[in-house]
Design an enzyme around this catalytic site. Structure first.
Site, mmCIF file in Angstrom:
data_model
loop_
_atom_site.group_PDB
_atom_site.id
_atom_site.type_symbol
_atom_site.label_atom_id
_atom_site.label_comp_id
_atom_site.label_asym_id
_atom_site.label_seq_id
_atom_site.Cartn_x
_atom_site.Cartn_y
_atom_site.Cartn_z
ATOM 1 N N SER A 65 41.813 41.693 33.194
ATOM 2 C CA SER A 65 42.243 42.442 34.380
ATOM 3 C C SER A 65 43.749 42.603 34.491
ATOM 4 C CB SER A 65 41.735 41.740 35.639
ATOM 5 O OG SER A 65 42.185 40.398 35.651
ATOM 6 N N ASP B 144 45.961 39.476 45.143
ATOM 7 C CA ASP B 144 44.741 38.801 45.597
ATOM 8 C C ASP B 144 44.795 37.348 45.112
ATOM 9 O OD1 ASP B 144 43.917 38.827 42.926
ATOM 10 O OD2 ASP B 144 42.544 40.507 43.174
ATOM 11 N N HIS C 119 45.403 37.733 41.036
ATOM 12 C CA HIS C 119 46.292 38.687 40.363
ATOM 13 C C HIS C 119 47.635 38.885 41.049
ATOM 14 C CE1 HIS C 119 42.063 39.853 39.476
ATOM 15 N NE2 HIS C 119 42.535 39.801 38.245
#
Ligand SMILES: *[C@@H]1O[C@H](CO)[C@@H](O)[C@H](O)[C@H]1NC(C)=O
Length: 362
Positions: A44, A333, A336
């Site tokens: 990600s 978040d 991340h």
């Protein structure tokens, strides 16, 4: 040559110049012509939206993701804005953003200048993706093969090989293997000590780098682990008093990185013509967490989305409140970093890798 055809050529050249992405020459961080394309593999941290096109709950294509992206679009990037691949693309004057390879009907122009094959939630270890069903790093080479095939159809075999061999290749993965397979879900811990697991992952990584090499990649940047013990989700799960970084997990990240720094030159020696570069994300991120004010940050231990302690992916959604100013938060978040961190990391990375990849003076 007839003046008419000369005029036509001038017009074509001129028009293609003005319709192409404009590289901002005033930007002190812009380096045209160093790489013809950028190819991205990993998780990600570098997935620009491939998971939008596969059946998984690991998606970032809903608000508040993308809150600070141009047009406020949730693109699938796990961030409020752009990621490292995007900043690299604009700094190397290729384009504004790197599209995910799985985008339907991707224009030829996008294929020529590079794509991301990365998939959020993925890891170097196939077991990491067994539950989430996202694309493990090892399978991302299948998409590279398809990419080369399409590239060859557009520009021919020779030119396609040239693009791939001169492209900047980024590999960023490993964090999920530890989070989803060792620390928080102890699947691999039943089988390996942390040092054995590091070696296991790096032997898989070696195999992956060799596969990329066999497919024509030469200039590769391999990212080390971030300080995993400082990710907000880890502070929550390890019940960290005062939300201080978990020391053991940071030490593990450090020892993984130390091994990787030694491993890369050894792999490079076995692959003639290759250049492997280690990207340090550990020290840069840790410095931001230790000295946030130096960088304009205020909050270091919570994400901007929701309570900042657990939310990510589906838990960070349109019903979740967000902080007032994401630029003051290191994390977007619970897992991340936000766009400001990624921008800074890219600027530092480019400074580090320029001397290494710059063509020799002739
Ligand atoms: C958000 O925070 C950053 C960093 O502290 C600051 O530069 C910026 O002006 C702030 N923006 C708003 C809208 O308050």
């Amino acid at each position: 040559m007839a003046p008419r055809s000369l005029l036509l050529i001038i017009l074509v050249v001129f028009c293609s110049k003005i319709t192409a992405f404009q590289c901002n020459n005033k930007n002190k961080f812009s380096y045209p012509n160093l790489f013809p394309a950028i190819l991205i593999f990993g998780d990600s941290t570098v997935d620009t939206g491939n998971n939008n096109y596969i059946p998984t709950v690991f998606k970032g294509n809903h608000p508040p993701y993308g809150d600070d992206f141009p047009g406020q679009v949730p693109t699938g990037r796990f961030s409020n804005g752009k990621l490292v691949p995007d900043f690299l693309a604009s700094m190397f004057c290729l384009k504004e953003t790197i599209p995910p390879f799985l985008t339907p009907n991707l224009p030829d122009k996008e294929l020529l200048t590079g794509v991301s094959f990365a998939s959020a939630g993925s890891g170097i270890d196939e077991l990491t993706t067994a539950v989430s069903k996202v694309i493990p790093v090892s399978r991302q080479t299948e998409y590279l093969k398809e990419y080369i095939h399409r590239l060859t159809r557009i520009v021919g075999k020779k030119q396609a090989q040239k693009i791939v061999s001169e492209a900047l290749v980024i590999i960023s993965a490993g964090t999920n293997d530890f989070i989803f397979n060792f620390y928080d879900v102890p699947t691999r811990r039943l089988q390996f000590s942390v040092y054995e697991y590091q070696d296991y992952l790096q032997s898989k990584l070696t195999k992956f780098i060799k596969e990329l090499y066999d497919l024509g990649c030469r200039r590769m940047v391999v990212s080390g682990l971030p300080p995993i013990g400082c990710l907000p989700i880890q502070l929550t799960l390890k019940l960290s008093i005062l939300r201080k970084c978990v020391p053991m997990e940071n030490l593990d990240s450090l020892s993984y990185n130390t091994k990787l720094v030694k491993l890369l030159p050894r792999i490079q020696q076995t692959l003639p013509g290759s250049k492997l570069f280690y990207a340090d994300s550990y020290n840069r991120l840790l410095d931001m967490i230790k000295y946030p004010r130096k960088y304009g940050f205020v909050e270091t231990s919570k994400g901007c989305c929701g309570t900042g302690t657990v939310e990510a992916g589906p838990l960070c959604n349109h019903l979740t409140p967000v902080c007032g100013n994401a630029s003051e938060f290191i994390f977007w978040d619970s897992i991340h970093p936000g766009e400001s961190v990624y921008r800074y990391l890219t600027e530092q990375l480019v400074k580090d890798l320029l001397p290494y990849f710059k063509p020799k003076a002739v």
